[in-house]
Motif scaffolding. Structure first.
Motif, PDB file in Angstrom:
ATOM      1  N   SER A   2       5.346  36.702  -2.766  1.00 33.60           N
ATOM      2  CA  SER A   2       5.984  36.615  -3.857  1.00 33.60           C
ATOM      3  C   SER A   2       7.011  35.892  -3.492  1.00 33.60           C
ATOM      4  O   SER A   2       7.649  35.194  -4.644  1.00 33.60           O
ATOM      5  CB  SER A   2       5.993  37.805  -4.337  1.00 33.60           C
ATOM      6  N   GLY A   3       7.553  35.882  -2.349  1.00 30.53           N
ATOM      7  CA  GLY A   3       9.376  35.877  -2.460  1.00 30.53           C
ATOM      8  C   GLY A   3      10.261  36.621  -2.658  1.00 30.53           C
ATOM      9  O   GLY A   3      11.117  36.532  -2.700  1.00 30.53           O
ATOM     10  N   VAL A   4       9.564  37.323  -3.184  1.00 29.72           N
ATOM     11  CA  VAL A   4      10.818  38.610  -3.197  1.00 29.72           C
ATOM     12  C   VAL A   4      11.129  39.584  -1.928  1.00 29.72           C
ATOM     13  O   VAL A   4      10.235  39.227  -0.791  1.00 29.72           O
ATOM     14  CB  VAL A   4      10.050  39.606  -4.045  1.00 29.72           C
ATOM     15  N   VAL A   5      12.419  39.569  -1.366  1.00 25.52           N
ATOM     16  CA  VAL A   5      12.426  40.205  -0.243  1.00 25.52           C
ATOM     17  C   VAL A   5      12.047  41.344   0.123  1.00 25.52           C
ATOM     18  O   VAL A   5      12.417  42.163  -1.248  1.00 25.52           O
ATOM     19  CB  VAL A   5      14.299  39.699  -0.302  1.00 25.52           C
ATOM     20  N   ALA A   6      11.528  41.875   0.690  1.00 28.35           N
ATOM     21  CA  ALA A   6      10.937  43.220   0.791  1.00 28.35           C
ATOM     22  C   ALA A   6      12.461  44.592   1.216  1.00 28.35           C
ATOM     23  O   ALA A   6      12.899  43.946   2.397  1.00 28.35           O
ATOM     24  CB  ALA A   6       9.721  43.373   1.711  1.00 28.35           C
ATOM     25  N   SER A   7      11.967  45.986   0.891  1.00 25.23           N
ATOM     26  CA  SER A   7      13.018  46.957   1.784  1.00 25.23           C
ATOM     27  C   SER A   7      11.495  47.673   2.580  1.00 25.23           C
ATOM     28  O   SER A   7      11.077  47.891   1.619  1.00 25.23           O
ATOM     29  CB  SER A   7      13.603  47.270   0.032  1.00 25.23           C
ATOM     30  N   ALA A   8      11.840  47.335   3.771  1.00 19.92           N
ATOM     31  CA  ALA A   8      10.422  48.019   4.634  1.00 19.92           C
ATOM     32  C   ALA A   8      10.706  49.032   4.758  1.00 19.92           C
ATOM     33  O   ALA A   8      11.698  48.850   6.257  1.00 19.92           O
ATOM     34  CB  ALA A   8       9.555  46.714   5.307  1.00 19.92           C
TER      35      ALA A   8
END
Length: 431
Positions: free
Chosen positions: A339-345
């Motif tokens: 998606s190109g959205v940064v992950a809070s993993a």
């Protein structure tokens, strides 16, 4: 005269279209590659009844005993099922009914004479049904393990009911867990091929003596929703979203508690948890109890997930701190990476390594409320959310796209199929 090669596949699965979810999407995509490649795919599956436990689509094509054609030309035979609640026992009974019915339908002429039988988990009884059908048809046997079952039984505590439990009952449940584990492991060792979705779990199975293990990851066709550029908050709240299954495995109480902690530190954020599962109501109650800035919302159609991601500054991908999850990569992660959205993993093991190695986002240890709150507070303090690296989407395109995975599965089945001059003679001796 040469005998034509038998390219018939019989798939035993508890989940299939028109249901939505990772298992259903996986085999919908694989069917779209296998059928055009010349495979005749027949699917044994119950009527669509996930996740409610009751039939969700009313059509004669979905009733038990019906035979219909799928989107890609696959034959779909609907087997019996049992309406179920969210309880483990009720769901397990449904899976057993479907597995037994799959065997009964799978030996009838409508199922054909497969060269390969594939049994896919979740739905552990499906593995037993697949093994029985492979023996009956003297066909190759493939076990597909989408998650680290049955290893997850013990750490998840799914065999333990809430409240007090006597020693005898607890002992019987522990015995049941061990029996299931041994049974599945034995069937894995007897299979011609075991397919896993991660390299880590493949290594675990090889260490247990499973002979032939291959990795075919979960895939995605998700397209980017934004350019890889930092998001300037300009004083507005941080927008956080989770979209997917809301169950015990995801451990989303950590996100609720972290959001409350961020708010207590004087920052503003807007967290949306969107999905379906047993933990929706408990999360609503927890958010209300903590006065956390969290909205818990019902699931949306897959076509609307893109809008959620476009709205968000970061997407949560979360699993609990259970050892088998170190061998697991949630399919949601590939979607977020694409998606190109940064992950809070909130991840560990192979999944955490993928995030870190490809710049897909920030990694917090599962269960670490303080760590997740510190991450979000740092972005709010800087007034900027960093960009995800384009390497993340590039990795997904190379390793987890539907096209790549369909090609890989086709290669594996081509290797497994008997030579046209030999046919199916001799199959079944290894069982």
């Amino acid at each position: 005269m040469k005998r034509a090669q038998n390219r018939a596949i019989l798939l035993v699965t508890h989940h299939f279209a028109p249901e939505s979810g990772a298992p259903q999407r996986r085999w919908g995509a694989l069917a779209g590659h296998l059928v055009p490649a010349g495979y005749r795919l027949t699917v044994l599956t119950p009527p669509p009844h996930y996740p409610s436990g009751k039939i969700t689509h009313f059509s004669p094509d979905y009733l038990p005993g019906s035979v219909s054609s799928g989107t890609h030309g696959e034959k779909i035979i609907r087997v019996n099922y049992r309406e179920h609640s969210h309880g483990l026992g009720s769901r397990a009974a449904d899976q057993v009914v479907a597995a037994v019915s799959s065997v009964l339908h799978g030996v009838r002429p409508a199922a054909g004479r497969p060269a390969v039988v594939i049994a896919t988990v979740p739905g552990i009884p499906s593995v037993v049904a697949g093994w029985a059908l492979a023996r009956w048809h003297r066909a190759g046997f493939v076990v597909e393990m989408r998650d680290a079952w049955p290893d997850l039984i013990q750490p998840s505590g799914i065999l333990l009911r809430r409240g007090r439990s006597g020693g005898l009952r607890r002992g019987l449940r522990d015995l049941a867990a061990r029996v299931v584990h041994r049974t599945v492991t034995r069937l894995q060792t007897r299979a011609d091929l075991v397919v896993t979705t991660t390299a880590a779990f493949a290594e675990v199975l090889r260490s247990r003596g499973v002979r032939n293990v291959a990795v075919v990851r979960n895939g995605t066709a998700f397209a980017p929703v934004r350019e890889n550029a930092p998001v300037v908050l300009a004083g507005r709240p941080l927008r956080v979203v989770y979209a997917g299954t809301v169950g015990r495995s995801q451990g989303l109480d950590v996100a609720v508690r972290a959001a409350a902690l961020v708010q207590a530190r004087g920052y503003t954020l807007d967290v949306r948890i969107v999905g379906h599962g047993n933990e929706l109501e408990p999360l609503r109650l927890l958010a209300a109890e903590l006065d956390a800035p969290v909205r818990v919302e019902p699931s949306v159609p897959s076509t609307e997930v893109r809008d959620l991601y476009a709205w968000a500054d970061t997407v949560i991908v979360s699993l609990r701190d259970w050892e088998p999850f170190e061998w697991t990569v949630p399919s949601k992660l590939y979607e977020v990476m694409a998606s190109g959205v940064v992950a809070s993993a909130c991840l560990a093991g192979e999944a955490a390594s993928l995030v870190a190695a490809n710049g897909a986002g920030a990694v917090v240890r599962p269960g670490d409320v303080e760590g997740l709150a510190d991450l979000w507070c740092g972005w709010l303090s800087d007034d900027v959310v960093p960009a995800a690296s384009p390497d993340a989407a590039a990795w997904v395109a190379e390793h987890a796209s539907d096209a790549v995975l369909g090609h890989r599965y086709t290669e594996l089945l081509d290797e497994l199929l008997p030579h046209p001059l030999v046919g199916n003679a001799g199959r079944g001796a290894r069982y």
